[in-house]
Design a protein around this motif. Structure first.
Motif, PDB file in Angstrom:
ATOM      1  N   LEU A 104       0.753  -1.253   0.074  1.00 32.20           N
ATOM      2  CA  LEU A 104      -0.084  -0.033   0.025  1.00 32.20           C
ATOM      3  C   LEU A 104       0.960   1.236  -0.032  1.00 32.20           C
ATOM      4  O   LEU A 104       0.567   2.191  -0.701  1.00 32.20           O
ATOM      5  N   GLY A 105       1.837   1.289   0.858  1.00 38.82           N
ATOM      6  CA  GLY A 105       2.714   2.691   0.962  1.00 38.82           C
ATOM      7  C   GLY A 105       3.449   2.619  -0.354  1.00 38.82           C
ATOM      8  O   GLY A 105       3.640   3.892  -0.913  1.00 38.82           O
ATOM      9  N   LEU A 106       3.929   1.739  -0.986  1.00 41.29           N
ATOM     10  CA  LEU A 106       4.833   1.638  -1.855  1.00 41.29           C
ATOM     11  C   LEU A 106       3.681   2.139  -3.377  1.00 41.29           C
ATOM     12  O   LEU A 106       4.228   3.063  -3.937  1.00 41.29           O
ATOM     13  N   THR A 107       2.654   1.629  -3.240  1.00 41.75           N
ATOM     14  CA  THR A 107       1.815   1.925  -4.245  1.00 41.75           C
ATOM     15  C   THR A 107       1.244   3.453  -4.287  1.00 41.75           C
ATOM     16  O   THR A 107       1.302   4.087  -5.351  1.00 41.75           O
ATOM     17  N   LEU A 108       1.143   3.775  -3.106  1.00 39.60           N
ATOM     18  CA  LEU A 108       0.687   5.311  -2.999  1.00 39.60           C
ATOM     19  C   LEU A 108       1.876   6.290  -3.272  1.00 39.60           C
ATOM     20  O   LEU A 108       1.777   7.275  -3.755  1.00 39.60           O
ATOM     21  N   ASN A 109       2.679   6.060  -2.562  1.00 37.96           N
ATOM     22  CA  ASN A 109       3.840   7.102  -2.535  1.00 37.96           C
ATOM     23  C   ASN A 109       4.795   7.007  -3.752  1.00 37.96           C
ATOM     24  O   ASN A 109       5.477   8.024  -3.930  1.00 37.96           O
ATOM     25  N   GLY A 121       2.170   6.464  -7.249  1.00 39.13           N
ATOM     26  CA  GLY A 121       1.206   7.585  -7.728  1.00 39.13           C
ATOM     27  C   GLY A 121      -0.270   7.134  -7.832  1.00 39.13           C
ATOM     28  O   GLY A 121      -0.983   7.980  -8.388  1.00 39.13           O
ATOM     29  N   GLN A 122      -0.642   6.138  -7.168  1.00 37.57           N
ATOM     30  CA  GLN A 122      -2.088   5.625  -7.375  1.00 37.57           C
ATOM     31  C   GLN A 122      -3.016   6.237  -6.478  1.00 37.57           C
ATOM     32  O   GLN A 122      -2.488   6.507  -5.291  1.00 37.57           O
ATOM     33  N   ASP A 123      -4.399   6.177  -6.848  1.00 39.70           N
ATOM     34  CA  ASP A 123      -5.313   6.947  -5.605  1.00 39.70           C
ATOM     35  C   ASP A 123      -5.388   5.820  -4.848  1.00 39.70           C
ATOM     36  O   ASP A 123      -5.071   4.397  -4.929  1.00 39.70           O
ATOM     37  N   PHE A 124      -6.190   5.945  -3.514  1.00 33.13           N
ATOM     38  CA  PHE A 124      -6.120   5.190  -2.511  1.00 33.13           C
ATOM     39  C   PHE A 124      -6.985   3.861  -2.909  1.00 33.13           C
ATOM     40  O   PHE A 124      -6.757   2.399  -2.593  1.00 33.13           O
ATOM     41  N   VAL A 179     -11.604  -3.025   1.743  1.00 31.56           N
ATOM     42  CA  VAL A 179     -11.455  -2.018   0.971  1.00 31.56           C
ATOM     43  C   VAL A 179     -12.318  -0.680   1.376  1.00 31.56           C
ATOM     44  O   VAL A 179     -12.104   0.400   1.672  1.00 31.56           O
ATOM     45  N   GLY A 180     -13.478  -0.952   1.379  1.00 32.25           N
ATOM     46  CA  GLY A 180     -14.555  -0.186   1.953  1.00 32.25           C
ATOM     47  C   GLY A 180     -14.401   0.622   3.293  1.00 32.25           C
ATOM     48  O   GLY A 180     -14.209   1.936   3.651  1.00 32.25           O
ATOM     49  N   VAL A 181     -13.994  -0.148   4.248  1.00 34.36           N
ATOM     50  CA  VAL A 181     -13.669   0.482   5.616  1.00 34.36           C
ATOM     51  C   VAL A 181     -12.406   1.225   5.664  1.00 34.36           C
ATOM     52  O   VAL A 181     -12.445   2.413   6.016  1.00 34.36           O
ATOM     53  N   GLY A 182     -11.435   0.602   5.058  1.00 34.36           N
ATOM     54  CA  GLY A 182     -10.104   1.386   4.791  1.00 34.36           C
ATOM     55  C   GLY A 182     -10.326   2.654   4.111  1.00 34.36           C
ATOM     56  O   GLY A 182      -9.994   3.731   4.713  1.00 34.36           O
ATOM     57  N   GLU A 183     -11.003   2.639   2.999  1.00 36.49           N
ATOM     58  CA  GLU A 183     -11.314   3.979   2.171  1.00 36.49           C
ATOM     59  C   GLU A 183     -11.979   4.945   3.297  1.00 36.49           C
ATOM     60  O   GLU A 183     -11.609   6.093   3.178  1.00 36.49           O
ATOM     61  N   ILE A 184     -13.121   4.439   4.205  1.00 42.03           N
ATOM     62  CA  ILE A 184     -13.720   5.568   4.648  1.00 42.03           C
ATOM     63  C   ILE A 184     -12.611   6.218   5.839  1.00 42.03           C
ATOM     64  O   ILE A 184     -12.631   7.351   6.067  1.00 42.03           O
ATOM     65  N   VAL A 185     -11.941   5.404   6.596  1.00 43.58           N
ATOM     66  CA  VAL A 185     -11.312   5.704   7.384  1.00 43.58           C
ATOM     67  C   VAL A 185     -10.066   6.760   6.673  1.00 43.58           C
ATOM     68  O   VAL A 185      -9.695   7.832   7.267  1.00 43.58           O
ATOM     69  N   TYR A 186      -9.782   6.392   5.540  1.00 43.83           N
ATOM     70  CA  TYR A 186      -8.374   7.115   4.702  1.00 43.83           C
ATOM     71  C   TYR A 186      -9.146   8.655   4.520  1.00 43.83           C
ATOM     72  O   TYR A 186      -8.303   9.553   4.808  1.00 43.83           O
TER      73      TYR A 186
END
Length: 366
Positions: free
Chosen positions: A262-267, A270-273, A326-333
């Motif tokens: 997750l960290g590598l893909t985000l940081n 450049g992908q969205d969450f 994914v759904g809960v993670g997105e809400i928290v993020y």
């Protein structure tokens, strides 16, 4: 009972696997040291491919004191010892390995302490008095000492050699511990000491561990894994199933994989969450399946096409958990912008669902 017949005093349980060459010399030595007792010996064989059971039966035809319990489709030293004990009516039950590494000459001292009521269990020890590990190689001796230290710290046992497989126990003490026994792995003494409803009165008899005369050592990574499972069972088994604890532990390692992806893909990617979290879930699911197959469900390990089927099933049954993840993670993020917290929250939602469904559909007992 016929007049003048003495009652059975001692049942010696010998768990064996590929020990055919040791059967004859062990029987000869047992007959010599137990000449003053009414005894029997029960070899419990897990269908050894070297014909250990056949060899025992050859002697049993000529000596009614010799018996064989052959198990089919079951493996494990602890469970073998328990089945052997249940097959005997003797008031004292002794355990001796079939590899000839235990010094049978100290058996009478152990038996006498239990017969006389001085102890509930008498243990052959390598770490007290004149006891010694003998010519055991340094690697194995170090593993033994480390396991002993860990056991004493975790279980708070008051014996010097809780990892010993050489002991004599009263039937009364064995039957009292029986409902709580885990029957996991190779350390039946540890299981007995930890499962007894009341602390057992113990006695220790020093002996020198001998080098193996025939056959091969059974010590491998699986033995270490089963030892840790047994400790977990005795520490937490009253609250949660040990398999769930292992599944959760694998999930914890998988969480690190999840967060790394997750960290590598985000940081860096450049992908969205949403896309980053979805990729992290897929990678972590694959990793968790493979590690669980090797560790948590090793006794039901999937191979070949069953491995492929199991992986696909694992994906399928965890799909609902992944959606929730994914759904809960997105809400928290979205609310916190904290990707670590979001990843943890999403993974936590899926762990119980994943365990429950995969236990039923992915790793099914035959």
């Amino acid at each position: 009972m016929q007049a003048g017949t003495r009652a059975l005093q001692v049942g010696v349980i010998v768990p064996v696997f590929n020990e055919a060459d040791n059967v004859a010399p062990l029987l000869e030595r047992l007959a010599k040291v137990l000449s003053g007792y009414v005894w029997e010996v029960i070899f419990v064989d897990d269908s050894s491919p070297d014909g250990s059971a056949k060899k025992v039966r050859e002697f049993a035809l000529l000596d009614p004191r010799v018996r064989c319990v052959q198990r089919v489709g079951r493996r494990g030293l602890s469970s073998a010892v328990v089945e052997g004990m249940l097959a005997s009516a003797a008031p004292v039950l002794a355990v001796v390995d079939g590899d000839m590494q235990h010094d049978e000459t100290v058996l009478p001292r152990m038996i006498d302490k239990v017969l006389a009521g001085e102890a509930d269990i008498a243990i052959g020890t390598r770490y007290a008095g004149e006891g010694s590990t003998g010519d055991m190689d340094e690697r194995r001796a170090g593993i033994s000492r480390g396991a002993t230290w860990l056991t004493q710290k975790v279980m708070r046992t008051e014996v010097s050699d809780p990892m010993s497989g050489f002991f004599a126990v009263s039937r009364k003490a064995f039957e009292a511990a029986l409902p709580n026994l885990s029957n996991v792995g190779f350390k039946i003494l540890l299981d007995l000491l930890a499962s007894a409803p009341h602390p057992l009165r113990t006695a220790e008899v020093p002996y020198t561990f001998r080098a193996r005369e025939a056959g091969e050592s059974k010590l491998d990574a699986k033995v270490g894994q089963e030892f840790l499972i047994l400790l977990l069972e005795k520490m937490f088994g009253h609250f949660l199933p040990v398999r769930f604890l292992m599944f959760a532990a694998v999930g914890g390692v998988g969480l690190l994989v999840h967060l790394s992806v997750l960290g590598l893909t985000l940081n860096l990617g450049g992908q969205d969450f949403r896309h980053a979290q979805s990729l992290a879930v897929f990678v972590a699911m694959t990793f968790n399946f493979m590690l669980n197959n090797m560790l948590t469900y090793r006794d039901m390990q999937l191979r070949g096409w069953q491995f492929v089927r199991g992986l696909l099933t694992f994906y399928a049954v965890c799909a609902v958990g992944a959606i929730g993840n994914v759904g809960v993670g997105e809400i928290v993020y979205d609310n916190s912008r904290m990707w670590v917290l979001a990843g943890i929250a999403g993974a936590a939602i899926g762990v119980v669902w994943n365990y429950a469904t995969s236990s039923v559909l992915t790793w099914k007992r035959k």
